[in-house]
Design an enzyme around this catalytic site. Structure first.
Site, PDB file in Angstrom:
ATOM      1  N   SER A  10     -89.648  -6.052 -83.280  1.00  0.00           N
ATOM      2  CA  SER A  10     -88.937  -4.785 -83.429  1.00  0.00           C
ATOM      3  C   SER A  10     -89.649  -3.591 -82.805  1.00  0.00           C
ATOM      4  CB  SER A  10     -88.692  -4.495 -84.920  1.00  0.00           C
ATOM      5  OG  SER A  10     -87.865  -5.498 -85.470  1.00  0.00           O
ATOM      6  N   SER A  11     -90.959  -3.664 -82.628  1.00  0.00           N
ATOM      7  CA  SER A  11     -91.683  -2.507 -82.087  1.00  0.00           C
ATOM      8  C   SER A  11     -92.789  -2.957 -81.145  1.00  0.00           C
ATOM      9  CB  SER A  11     -92.288  -1.672 -83.226  1.00  0.00           C
ATOM     10  OG  SER A  11     -93.188  -2.445 -83.991  1.00  0.00           O
TER      11      SER A  11
END
Length: 215
Positions: A10-11
């Site tokens: 996600s990041s």
């Protein structure tokens, strides 16, 4: 027939190595990877994968949530994969990749996904019910506090504590509107609104309240 992998975190500060290892262990020859939220299906590497795969290829992911966290999006993405003539295999589901008949592979995958989506939706419903019951009981006992605010005098993040105080100062000593204050500090207007509400409760001065109401 080629085995193509897709990985996602996600990041940018999260590591893809565990997914890479699982996909390579499954015999994947090429991996596309994104560092982006699963809420957005328009991810650059995912789009490259959809253009790259060919008839009889098998697309592998370590788990279904790497493809997306939304059941409808998962269905649409798998259909996009099948539209190219490829098939789909998630390593958290029974392995059908050794079945030579692509149609049978797709049929078995579709059946499993239908069961998965039903179970996931049922679990989400149970979670919502348990949360609702827990909140109701906590309110009855007078101990429900709700979700901690990101911006508050006691926020864990010192930067957010600082921004909270700066917004308090703006509300008390400037003539800026809520919108202008929100834009200045990079927060939503709802954050400015609840901080204004805090000020009214903490400093119930008639003069201050009159000023805050007029903004």
């Amino acid at each position: 027939m080629a085995k193509i992998g897709y990985a996602r975190v996600s990041s940018t500060d999260q590591n893809l190595s565990r997914q890479y290892a699982a996909l390579k262990n499954a015999g994947v020859s090429k991996i596309f990877a994104d560092k982006q939220s699963g809420k957005d299906t328009n991810r650059p590497e995912l789009q490259k994968l959809l253009k790259y795969i060919r008839d009889d290829d098998i697309v592998f992911v370590m788990s279904l949530d790497r493809l997306s966290r939304n059941a409808n999006d998962i269905t649409k993405l798998i259909q996009s994969i099948k539209d190219t003539g490829a098939s789909f295999q998630s390593l958290d589901l029974p392995d059908f990749s050794a079945i030579p008949d692509k149609g049978l592979r797709n049929m078995l995958t579709d059946v499993l996904l239908a069961v998965f989506k039903f179970q996931a939706e049922s679990e989400r419903q149970h979670i919502r019910e348990r949360q609702s019951q827990g909140i109701k009981i906590a309110k009855q006992r007078g101990v429900y506090k709700g979700k901690p605010r990101l911006y508050s005098p006691t926020a864990k993040d010192p930067q957010k504590r600082y921004i909270y105080q700066q917004i308090c100062d703006e509300l008390q000593y400037s003539q800026a509107s809520e919108r202008k204050i929100a834009e200045k500090f990079g927060v939503s207007r709802s954050v400015v609104k609840y901080i204004k509400s805090d000020l009214k409760e903490l400093q119930p001065s008639p003069l201050l309240n009159k000023k805050l109401k007029s903004q």
